[in-house]
Scaffold this motif. Sequence first.
Motif, PDB file in Angstrom:
ATOM      1  N   GLN A 271       0.857  -1.262   0.088  1.00  0.00           N
ATOM      2  CA  GLN A 271      -0.103   0.087   0.151  1.00  0.00           C
ATOM      3  C   GLN A 271       0.929   1.317   0.006  1.00  0.00           C
ATOM      4  OE1 GLN A 271      -2.136  -1.384   3.526  1.00  0.00           O
ATOM      5  NE2 GLN A 271      -1.422   0.462   4.725  1.00  0.00           N
ATOM      6  N   ALA A 272       0.247   2.397  -0.598  1.00  0.00           N
ATOM      7  CA  ALA A 272       0.979   3.667  -0.644  1.00  0.00           C
ATOM      8  C   ALA A 272       0.390   4.781  -0.010  1.00  0.00           C
ATOM      9  CB  ALA A 272       1.317   3.752  -2.022  1.00  0.00           C
ATOM     10  N   TRP A 273       0.846   5.702   0.830  1.00  0.00           N
ATOM     11  CA  TRP A 273       0.196   6.972   1.271  1.00  0.00           C
ATOM     12  C   TRP A 273      -0.178   7.683  -0.051  1.00  0.00           C
ATOM     13  CZ3 TRP A 273      -3.099   8.639   4.138  1.00  0.00           C
ATOM     14  CH2 TRP A 273      -3.195   9.909   4.522  1.00  0.00           C
ATOM     15  N   CYS A 274      -1.266   7.908  -0.262  1.00  0.00           N
ATOM     16  CA  CYS A 274      -1.749   8.352  -1.538  1.00  0.00           C
ATOM     17  C   CYS A 274      -1.272   9.837  -1.780  1.00  0.00           C
ATOM     18  CB  CYS A 274      -3.110   8.064  -1.618  1.00  0.00           C
ATOM     19  SG  CYS A 274      -4.120   8.604  -3.155  1.00  0.00           S
ATOM     20  N   SER A 275      -1.437  10.859  -0.814  1.00  0.00           N
ATOM     21  CA  SER A 275      -1.326  12.111  -0.960  1.00  0.00           C
ATOM     22  C   SER A 275      -1.460  12.640   0.577  1.00  0.00           C
ATOM     23  CB  SER A 275      -2.544  12.993  -1.572  1.00  0.00           C
ATOM     24  OG  SER A 275      -2.174  14.197  -1.676  1.00  0.00           O
TER      25      SER A 275
ATOM     26  N   VAL B 238      -7.130  -1.063  -2.829  1.00  0.00           N
ATOM     27  CA  VAL B 238      -6.422  -1.603  -1.493  1.00  0.00           C
ATOM     28  C   VAL B 238      -5.162  -1.164  -1.165  1.00  0.00           C
ATOM     29  CG1 VAL B 238      -5.476  -3.904  -2.425  1.00  0.00           C
ATOM     30  CG2 VAL B 238      -6.100  -3.676   0.002  1.00  0.00           C
ATOM     31  N   SER B 239      -4.407  -0.622  -2.438  1.00  0.00           N
ATOM     32  CA  SER B 239      -3.262   0.093  -2.287  1.00  0.00           C
ATOM     33  C   SER B 239      -3.150   1.468  -2.071  1.00  0.00           C
ATOM     34  CB  SER B 239      -2.462  -0.211  -3.598  1.00  0.00           C
ATOM     35  OG  SER B 239      -2.954   0.744  -4.604  1.00  0.00           O
ATOM     36  N   ILE B 240      -4.463   2.161  -2.116  1.00  0.00           N
ATOM     37  CA  ILE B 240      -4.510   3.700  -1.882  1.00  0.00           C
ATOM     38  C   ILE B 240      -4.539   3.909  -0.247  1.00  0.00           C
ATOM     39  CG2 ILE B 240      -5.733   5.567  -2.393  1.00  0.00           C
ATOM     40  CD1 ILE B 240      -6.643   4.210  -5.189  1.00  0.00           C
TER      41      ILE B 240
ATOM     42  N   THR C 139      -7.207   2.151   2.263  1.00  0.00           N
ATOM     43  CA  THR C 139      -6.733   1.317   3.337  1.00  0.00           C
ATOM     44  C   THR C 139      -7.671   1.745   4.507  1.00  0.00           C
ATOM     45  OG1 THR C 139      -5.009   2.890   3.726  1.00  0.00           O
ATOM     46  CG2 THR C 139      -4.487   1.014   2.292  1.00  0.00           C
ATOM     47  N   PHE C 140      -7.837   3.033   4.615  1.00  0.00           N
ATOM     48  CA  PHE C 140      -8.797   3.446   5.625  1.00  0.00           C
ATOM     49  C   PHE C 140      -7.935   3.753   7.036  1.00  0.00           C
ATOM     50  CE2 PHE C 140     -12.155   4.018   9.084  1.00  0.00           C
ATOM     51  CZ  PHE C 140     -12.886   4.998   8.404  1.00  0.00           C
TER      52      PHE C 140
END
Length: 732
Positions: free
Chosen positions: A542-546, A568-570, A599-600
């Motif tokens: 997963q990646a920290w989106c912003s 699920v990667s966002i 991911t929440f």
Amino acid sequence: MNIIWNKTSRQFHLYNDQISYIIAVAPSGELSNIYFGKRIRERDDFSYVIFRNGMPNIAVDADTESYSMELNRQEYPSFGTTDFGASAFEVEQSNGSRVSSFVYKSHSIFPGKRAITGLPATYAAEDEAKTLEVELVDEQAQMTLLLSYTIFEKYPVVARHAEFKNTGSTKVKLTKALSCCIDLPDQDYEMVQFAGAWARERIPEVRKLTGGTTSIESKRGVSSANFNPFMIIKRPNTDDFAGDAFGFSFVYSGNFLAAAEGNTYGRLRILMGINPERFTWVLKEGETFETPEVVIAYTSTGLNSLSQTYHRLYNNNLVRGKWKNKPRPILNNNWEATFMDFTEDSILKIAAKAKEAGVELFVLDDGWFGERNDDFAGLGDWVENPAKLPQGMAGLARKIEAMGLKFGFWIEPEMVNPNSNLFRRHPEWVLAVPGRKSSLGRHQLVLDFSREEVVDYIYNMLYKVINGASISYIKWDMNRPLTEVFSNGCPAQEQGMVYHKYILGVYSLYSRLIEAFPDILFESCSSGGNRFDAGMLYYAPQAWCSDNTDAIDRLRIQYGSSYGYPIVSIGSHVSAVPNQQTGRTTSIATRANVAYFGTFGYELDLNEISDKEFDEVKSQIEFMKEHRELIQYGDFYRLRSPFETDQTAWMVVSEDRKRAIVGFYCMRSNVNTLPGFLKLAGLDPDTLYRMEGKEYYGDELMNMGITLSEFYKKGFTISEDFASFVTVIDAI
Ligand code: GLA
């Protein structure tokens, strides 16, 4: 799925139920692209596609005088013979010449897929895919070139990369080595790129293609928030629900180039690979160079289906380890709550409240190590600050776990502050040109990860912190681009290798940490989404989106990210209001309604919100626990674009189409308009569903749509900025 070799026509046909990819050994011996698109039936010979008439002013092949590469389509074009388009590679030989001609020598076809040394790539079991490797040779250059193609059983996808080998006794230099080329027979296409910057990542932009070159690239050393290494080439009328399109996704995290070149004969050449600017690779006797992989997908049914292909493929054949296909823990991160100003006690207070709300994982962000009390110091010194963590990471982890939470923490291993013990001891370990000043970014310099001893040193420091404590999660950050790229560990003629070697160093540190700690969930981050790419997903699922956590801005960022990357990667969290990046205030309900589709987690101190909001948070967490499997792994549909209207919507549908969850968001109110309808997608037309206590058939919901006034009555006011709803639809 199969790969057929027709010996007489010298053609390969790779196909599965959905696509065909046909390659011919051209009359000149190079490989020619015959077809890529919707599945067609196998025939012995497709060579009628090869154009053989001479035309004035066209250079033709010396041995086969009616054949010109310029008029035909190439698999991996070189420059210097009869093709004047952009090349896929260039190799400087010992006599200084860059002319090359790699001709067919042999091939092999085998089940499954080989790994690429030191690089991320999709993988496949023997019954999931077949691979074709074609060996080409340039006798004068004394080199071989291996072009690799994998076709997957279940996906309309071909994965490609190339491998060069120096079989001679003198050095050669690759000055360009892209991963793939596809020549399409006409130019009636548009390019969709995912552009942006810090806090506004992956915003889709559409450009009409025509003659000449249209390209995106990164020269920042990271794949970048400015241009993502993913693009779509689509027909002008293709939208999310219908039409033809190709996706090109680069499984790599450094400098890249993605280009579409239309020539004057109507051909469209698509290229993708490591950016040739600032790239050279020296190949000594017997050495090989493998390019990263490009995953090319095709759809004839619109962009939602193209995205779903990438979502499924990356979840099943790119992401690895314990967290593959697992719902992700709901976390609370302290960054926006405390920044670096915290004590163990203040952290424990936030964690205790998080536990009470139902959170599963607590993440300690930046500021726990060295002299790190602001961003001027400490990076590189991966030792706990005793003033903040009196019993070290191990002590804090113990206390958090005793509360019934899992624990993880933040690192930024590729960086060093000039004000750090590491830099004082090893000033030569940074990327910097001797005698020139070094540019800072966020007051930090970049460690020279092209050098093994630097990666070793950082590995050993991190190993100690992680090994001593019970750690379930790591957020790996990377907060500045590369400048003054020069390595003290590299001879002058090999400095062009440093950008790529740097990324190989990053991948090797990831690999070593994953091997040592296979249960840890890694989340990649780079000032938010500056390195959100398929390469990273191989290591960090997963990646920290912003860094922009504003719910309304996030609608656009997450919508854009969903084109190429699994839901699920966002990485998506609820943060405090007014939002720290935009100043906007949205309800806690809307913030969660957006963050569910990722991911929440929470990026705030739950002690700071009202009791009423805290009750809402508790039920949000319950909702996500119940539905995260579906949200994170279901079929995701973009329903209404936030770039075209003031409302946006998306939904997920379970594989058996028995349950769906819809998210609807009003970004800006429009007074005195009718609420209208929202057409759903992906349901079974003949199934009766229940939504909000009422019954509807799938065909009604998809063709007529949800009547938004239903939600209006429930207290959701369409004419209210930032209102939203999320609703669950169940088959009866
Ligand atoms: C970057 C990240 C943030 C946070 C800070 C810490 O900006 O994107 O989420 O971790 O660094 O310094």
